[in-house]
Design an enzyme around this catalytic site. Structure first.
Site, PDB file in Angstrom:
ATOM      1  N   LEU A  30       0.874  -1.159   0.000  1.00 54.38           N
ATOM      2  CA  LEU A  30       0.000   0.000   0.000  1.00 54.38           C
ATOM      3  C   LEU A  30       0.916   1.214   0.000  1.00 54.38           C
ATOM      4  O   LEU A  30       1.897   1.247   0.744  1.00 54.38           O
ATOM      5  CB  LEU A  30      -0.890   0.033   1.254  1.00 54.38           C
ATOM      6  N   ASP A  31       0.595   2.210  -0.826  1.00 51.45           N
ATOM      7  CA  ASP A  31       1.469   3.377  -0.851  1.00 51.45           C
ATOM      8  C   ASP A  31       1.362   4.145   0.468  1.00 51.45           C
ATOM      9  O   ASP A  31       0.482   3.892   1.292  1.00 51.45           O
ATOM     10  CB  ASP A  31       1.171   4.268  -2.061  1.00 51.45           C
ATOM     11  N   GLN A  32       2.255   5.075   0.669  1.00 56.64           N
ATOM     12  CA  GLN A  32       2.386   5.762   1.948  1.00 56.64           C
ATOM     13  C   GLN A  32       1.084   6.410   2.412  1.00 56.64           C
ATOM     14  O   GLN A  32       0.756   6.395   3.605  1.00 56.64           O
ATOM     15  CB  GLN A  32       3.487   6.828   1.853  1.00 56.64           C
ATOM     16  N   THR A  92      -2.073   5.635   1.404  1.00 56.36           N
ATOM     17  CA  THR A  92      -3.225   4.739   1.435  1.00 56.36           C
ATOM     18  C   THR A  92      -3.265   4.002   2.765  1.00 56.36           C
ATOM     19  O   THR A  92      -2.242   3.552   3.269  1.00 56.36           O
ATOM     20  CB  THR A  92      -3.173   3.740   0.271  1.00 56.36           C
ATOM     21  N   ARG A 100      -5.298   4.916  -7.580  1.00 59.51           N
ATOM     22  CA  ARG A 100      -5.066   6.362  -7.680  1.00 59.51           C
ATOM     23  C   ARG A 100      -4.921   6.792  -9.142  1.00 59.51           C
ATOM     24  O   ARG A 100      -5.479   7.816  -9.571  1.00 59.51           O
ATOM     25  CB  ARG A 100      -3.812   6.754  -6.892  1.00 59.51           C
TER      26      ARG A 100
END
Length: 248
Positions: free
Chosen positions: A103-105, A107, A191
């Site tokens: 998961l990106d930072q 999210t 995104r």
């Protein structure tokens, strides 16, 4: 690991309290290596094949499966050269586990961590088409055209991407809440899909991976998956048992 009382092994595997597990044994619902178990039996979770109602269950306590509600600002990596908090900071040091996918930072939400490499590979590999569900908060309205675009597919810089499901949960002129299901999980895919159709994403939360749901666990909290969840996850990726429990 030496053999232990069967009800203790079952309880550790998430099948209920020891008293509940004693009841399962007394009812004749538990077998060990194909033989119906009786109260007083012992089993070695690393070696013995244990089943309930004929369905083999995961009992190897060396394998760890954790559910984590990742907060914003935490990176999905074991080490970060910039000194940001990582998901590994939130889990016990031993046994060492690794995040399943990313998961990106920014999210938040559901992240699985495990030391079961085969399961992790299957959950993340596109071949197994494990669905991931996200709740997406959008600034402004979401139109029917936006939903059709997401479902029909949009072109990203690394190829086309489309949602399996896209449902509008809440909508007004200032803010909308969209539920979206994908089965790939490329880098920042949701995104980028929102940007491709002209939607301004404000917040992104993952709430489901295959059969595993985030539930009501708070941000930054960790819990082990129970035995039922592990079995469902194995079934979703076509595994009957953990790799080091397979019989030859």
């Amino acid at each position: 690991m030496p053999a232990e009382r069967l009800q203790k092994v079952l309880a550790h595997a998430g099948q209920g309290s020891r008293r509940v597990c004693e009841g399962l044994i007394a009812e004749g619902r538990i077998s060990v290596n194909g033989r119906t178990a009786t109260l007083g039996d012992k089993a070695d979770p690393k070696v013995d094949v244990i089943a309930i109602d004929g369905e083999r269950i995961h009992v190897n306590t060396d394998l760890v499966y954790l559910l984590f509600n990742k907060p914003a600002g935490v990176v999905t990596t074991a080490n970060d050269p910039e000194g940001r908090p990582t998901v590994i900071d939130y889990v016990p040091a031993n046994p060492r586990v690794f995040p399943v996918g990313r998961l990106d930072q920014d999210t938040t939400g559901l992240l699985l961590l495990t030391n079961d490499g085969e399961l992790a590979n299957r959950v993340t590999h596109p071949r197994y088409e494990i669905e991931k569900t996200y709740m997406v908060q959008i600034r402004g309205p979401v139109s029917r055209k936006h939903l059709h675009q997401l479902l029909n597919g949009v072109e990203l810089d690394d190829g086309p991407a489309k949602a399996r499901k896209a449902n509008l949960k809440i909508a007004d002129q200032t803010r909308s809440l969209l539920e979206i299901v994908i089965a790939e999980g490329r880098n920042r895919e949701v995104r980028r899909m929102m940007k491709a159709v002209g939607l301004e994403l404000e917040q992104l939360v993952r709430v489901r991976i295959g059969p595993i749901h985030l539930g009501d666990i708070g941000p930054g909290k960790v819990r082990p998956l129970n035995g039922k969840e592990v079995r469902e996850l194995y079934a979703a990726v076509g595994l009957d048992a953990a790799p080091n429990e397979e019989t030859s």
